[in-house]
Design an enzyme around this catalytic site. Structure first.
Site, PDB file in Angstrom:
ATOM      1  N   TYR A 140       1.015  -1.176   0.008  1.00  0.00           N
ATOM      2  CA  TYR A 140       0.140  -0.103   0.449  1.00  0.00           C
ATOM      3  C   TYR A 140       0.744   1.154   0.042  1.00  0.00           C
ATOM      4  O   TYR A 140       0.682   2.545  -0.063  1.00  0.00           O
ATOM      5  CB  TYR A 140      -0.702   0.283   0.753  1.00  0.00           C
ATOM      6  CG  TYR A 140      -1.718  -1.217   1.188  1.00  0.00           C
ATOM      7  CD1 TYR A 140      -2.688  -0.813  -0.022  1.00  0.00           C
ATOM      8  CD2 TYR A 140      -1.778  -2.066   2.092  1.00  0.00           C
ATOM      9  CE1 TYR A 140      -3.755  -2.212   0.224  1.00  0.00           C
ATOM     10  CE2 TYR A 140      -2.892  -2.795   1.810  1.00  0.00           C
ATOM     11  CZ  TYR A 140      -3.473  -3.306   1.070  1.00  0.00           C
ATOM     12  OH  TYR A 140      -4.690  -4.142   0.605  1.00  0.00           O
ATOM     13  N   ASP A 200      -1.157 -10.545   8.869  1.00  0.00           N
ATOM     14  CA  ASP A 200      -0.821 -11.497   8.120  1.00  0.00           C
ATOM     15  C   ASP A 200       0.914 -11.894   8.976  1.00  0.00           C
ATOM     16  O   ASP A 200       1.680 -12.929   8.903  1.00  0.00           O
ATOM     17  CB  ASP A 200      -0.401 -11.373   6.803  1.00  0.00           C
ATOM     18  CG  ASP A 200      -2.143 -11.610   6.380  1.00  0.00           C
ATOM     19  OD1 ASP A 200      -2.943 -12.921   6.687  1.00  0.00           O
ATOM     20  OD2 ASP A 200      -2.591 -10.607   5.989  1.00  0.00           O
ATOM     21  N   HIS A 446       4.717  -6.181  -4.113  1.00  0.00           N
ATOM     22  CA  HIS A 446       3.453  -6.857  -4.434  1.00  0.00           C
ATOM     23  C   HIS A 446       2.517  -5.523  -4.669  1.00  0.00           C
ATOM     24  O   HIS A 446       2.905  -4.574  -3.126  1.00  0.00           O
ATOM     25  CB  HIS A 446       3.006  -8.240  -4.041  1.00  0.00           C
ATOM     26  CG  HIS A 446       2.878  -7.771  -2.337  1.00  0.00           C
ATOM     27  ND1 HIS A 446       1.647  -6.850  -1.865  1.00  0.00           N
ATOM     28  CD2 HIS A 446       3.331  -7.886  -1.203  1.00  0.00           C
ATOM     29  CE1 HIS A 446       1.744  -6.835  -0.180  1.00  0.00           C
ATOM     30  NE2 HIS A 446       3.268  -7.040  -0.623  1.00  0.00           N
ATOM     31  N   TYR A 527     -11.498  -0.735   0.336  1.00  0.00           N
ATOM     32  CA  TYR A 527     -11.313  -0.238   1.748  1.00  0.00           C
ATOM     33  C   TYR A 527     -10.222  -0.427   1.664  1.00  0.00           C
ATOM     34  O   TYR A 527     -10.258   1.474   2.742  1.00  0.00           O
ATOM     35  CB  TYR A 527     -11.846  -1.994   2.353  1.00  0.00           C
ATOM     36  CG  TYR A 527     -10.131  -2.609   2.847  1.00  0.00           C
ATOM     37  CD1 TYR A 527      -9.843  -3.500   2.344  1.00  0.00           C
ATOM     38  CD2 TYR A 527     -10.140  -2.239   3.887  1.00  0.00           C
ATOM     39  CE1 TYR A 527      -8.528  -4.355   2.849  1.00  0.00           C
ATOM     40  CE2 TYR A 527      -9.690  -3.117   4.380  1.00  0.00           C
ATOM     41  CZ  TYR A 527      -9.215  -3.693   3.615  1.00  0.00           C
ATOM     42  OH  TYR A 527      -7.036  -3.979   4.470  1.00  0.00           O
ATOM     43  N   ARG A 528      -8.943  -0.483   0.980  1.00  0.00           N
ATOM     44  CA  ARG A 528      -8.269   0.277   1.552  1.00  0.00           C
ATOM     45  C   ARG A 528      -6.805   0.597  -0.300  1.00  0.00           C
ATOM     46  O   ARG A 528      -7.354  -0.342  -0.915  1.00  0.00           O
ATOM     47  CB  ARG A 528      -6.939  -0.782   2.508  1.00  0.00           C
ATOM     48  CG  ARG A 528      -6.079  -0.573   2.562  1.00  0.00           C
ATOM     49  CD  ARG A 528      -5.316  -1.738   3.726  1.00  0.00           C
ATOM     50  NE  ARG A 528      -4.520  -1.492   4.734  1.00  0.00           N
ATOM     51  CZ  ARG A 528      -3.824  -2.144   5.246  1.00  0.00           C
ATOM     52  NH1 ARG A 528      -3.839  -3.345   5.676  1.00  0.00           N
ATOM     53  NH2 ARG A 528      -3.048  -2.247   6.220  1.00  0.00           N
TER      54      ARG A 528
END
Ligand code: ADP
Length: 594
Positions: A140, A200, A446, A527-528
């Site tokens: 992100y 995670d 990623h 959502y993000r």
């Protein structure tokens, strides 16, 4: 690249994971062709509209307040490092050129008054600040500021105290730099009967993850919902406490119910500090779960043979989740993840760069412990052994209606299988395993695409088909993980790319933009999101001619008139920056490039 341990660094891994950390690092090193360090393309990136002279004056002034060593100018080569190094200068998983979203300086406050001084300093020189806790927000944007040349406020390095673990109230209060690893180890060392809920990966901070509304996998998995009380430095330098913390406790102490009742009195203001740019959070309380015994939680897996089972699986989950028979938020993962999470590169399973076909995935899956299948469901039940037995009977009855489905317990799979790591995470034990799948490609990184859809079979099929079509068009393997609740699902897909492959990165960005737009047409909103897509995503929430954006801008302008705090984060630009081309991907005229 180093493997710092918790014994030597607040952000390190616990000793129990030393071997695993070394193994994960070695995988990443062996899979890397990029240089470990690269000079910044254009040297020091100054904050926008700030001259070198002003910048240097400002830096000297702040060094006098914080100490020279606690204000670093970022004019050095950039190092991506790896998870445990957590660089704070840029996005270590850069999907645009590494030097694009980069800090001009990194500053390290050690107290709340220092954070307040930093805010006043930024207002004086009109410098854009970007607070981070650990900066490990992988997928992100990591530690990168949204505005190139922003000043990163690395709160975690010197503010990482655990203030209060209260075994009776089952809660804690932490500073920004407290990671899941640290809190867990502290609770174990003190033999307290508490569980934490971890993301995670265990190296993230409780505070940063909750503010970005991340999730975990015990019954306390909604991190923001399970926070209780914040302390926030506002953009004018003043200090606010939310919840019961707003009422002083007796004899100048903190209110004794600060970590007991989230909403307190009046409008619930906590929410405006999550996914926003309205304050720097310096303390945050969290509810913890009373610990369960070894025989009071049971992780398990179901596999389902056909791709077409997807709708039925989702329709089975919905009532089980609504009735709270499922113990946590379970995950449905596509079987390709069983290959990727081994940490072995794609070349182990497939020659060539193009995405694997369904037949190729099934062929490779035959050799994995769960065998050939299409979907894998990871769940966990909680309670007394008798209750778990009854719960599992209901869950099995429901899922065995899918023809050919199979059930596995941890003892049915080899010791290295991912189910054992899931079992740890579902019982609040932080791990490092989730990193392994970035090795799918060399220089692996990623980016997350994370839309929300209703928990309904037809919606599941529609969103999956839309996302799959985009992956086929842009030539990426599709790695869907769905976190499925009773009414909505987070469809999280990690776009794995090679940081050295410019064309692949461009395709990843183009695919993201297309998926955001296409999904939004069907009402599926992220959502993000990653920094680069915040403007686009914010504008998909456009009901009432951008009523929500206008509301957010009104609050932003009132609290931060100089626009110094994380301009552009979550698509919210302060007045001083609006309409000057900073918004990305909204197809307006005059967009500046980063
Ligand atoms: P993690 O701790 O998981 O590594 P980060 O520190 O990267 O997470 O935080 C995620 C995002 O949340 C950051 O990019 C930043 O925008 C925001 N954030 C993190 N910590 C704070 C904080 N203490 N105050 C305000 N915003 C924060």
């Amino acid at each position: 690249m180093s493997t710092p341990m918790l014994t030597e660094k607040y952000s390190g891994a616990p000793t129990r994971l030393a071997k695993e950390a070394a193994r994960a690092r070695d995988y990443i090193v062996s899979n890397r062709t990029l240089p470990t360090s690269s000079p910044q393309t254009n040297g020091l990136r100054l904050p926008p509209d700030v001259s070198l002279e002003t910048f240097e004056t400002a830096i000297k002034e702040l060094q006098n307040i914080l100490g020279e060593a606690n204000v670093e100018v970022n004019d050095k080569p950039l190092k991506d490092g790896w998870y445990l190094d957590h660089p704070n200068t840029h996005d270590t998983f850069h999907v645009i050129p590494q030097s694009s979203l980069v800090a001009s300086a990194i500053i390290y406050p050690s107290t709340v008054p220092e954070v307040q001084s930093i805010v006043c300093w930024a207002n004086k020189y009109l410098l854009p600040l970007y607070p981070i806790s650990l900066g490990r927000n992988l997928g992100y944007g990591g530690a990168a500021p949204r505005v190139p040349g922003g000043v990163v406020v690395d709160l975690g390095r010197r503010m990482h105290s655990i203030f209060n673990i209260d075994a009776e109230n089952a809660s804690c209060v932490v500073e920004p730099g407290v990671t899941y690893f640290r809190l867990y180890e502290e609770i174990q060392a003190r033999k307290l009967p508490l569980w934490i809920d971890t993301a995670d990966l265990g190296g993230g901070s409780l505070l940063g993850n909750a503010l970005d509304r991340g999730v975990g996998y015990t019954p306390y998995g909604d991190h923001f919902a399970n926070h209780c009380g914040m302390e926030v430095v506002l953009p004018d330098g003043s200090l606010l406490r939310t919840g019961m913390g707003a009422m002083p406790g007796p004899e100048g102490k903190d209110n004794p119910t600060w970590q007991s009742f989230q909403h307190a009195y009046g409008p619930a203001v906590d929410g405006i500090f999550s996914q926003s740019n309205l304050g720097i959070v310096t303390k945050m309380g969290f509810h913890l779960m009373p610990a369960l015994n070894e025989n009071e939680h049971q992780s398990y897996v179901f596999t389902f043979p056909r791709d077409g089972d997807f709708e039925q699986i989702v329709d089975i989950i919905r009532p089980l989740a609504q009735k709270r028979i499922l113990g946590n938020i379970p995950q449905i993962r596509h079987v390709i993840q069983e290959l990727a999470v081994t940490g072995r590169g794609k070349e182990t399973f497939h020659e060539g760069k193009r995405p694997m076909t369904d037949d190729e995935i099934h062929e490779a899956a035959k050799k994995t412990p769960l065998g050939d299948c299409s979907w894998v469901f990871y769940g966990c039940q909680y309670g007394s052994p008798e209750s778990i037995k009854q719960q599992l009977e209901i869950v099995k009855d429901a899922f065995f209606k899918v023809e050919g489905s199979k059930f596995f317990l941890p003892e049915n799979v080899p010791p290295g299988h991912y189910l054992h790591d899931r079992a740890r995470v579902c019982s609040g034990v932080p791990v490092l395993r989730e990193l392994d799948w970035v090795n799918w490609v060399p220089n692996g990184a990623h980016m997350g695409f994370s839309p929300i859809a209703p928990t309904l079979g037809p919606s599941a099929r529609l969103i999956h088909d839309l996302i799959r079509a985009a992956h086929i068009k842009y030539g990426f393997d599709l790695f869907p993980t769905l976190c499925v609740a009773g009414r909505e699902m987070h469809y999280i897909t990690n776009i794995v790319f090679d940081r050295s492959d410019v064309a692949m990165k461009e395709r990843a960005v183009a695919m993201m933009r297309e998926m955001i737009a296409t999904c939004a047409k069907h009402g599926f909103g992220e959502y993000r999101t990653h920094l680069l897509f915040m403007d686009q995503v914010a504008r998909t929430y456009s009901w009432g001619d951008q009523a929500l954006m206008r509301f957010n801008e009104t609050i932003k302008d009132a609290l931060d008139p100089n626009g110094i705090l994380s301009p552009g984060r979550n698509g919210i630009w302060p007045k001083r920056w609006r309409g000057k081309g900073w918004e990305l991907g909204t197809r307006r005229e005059g967009e500046r490039s980063v």
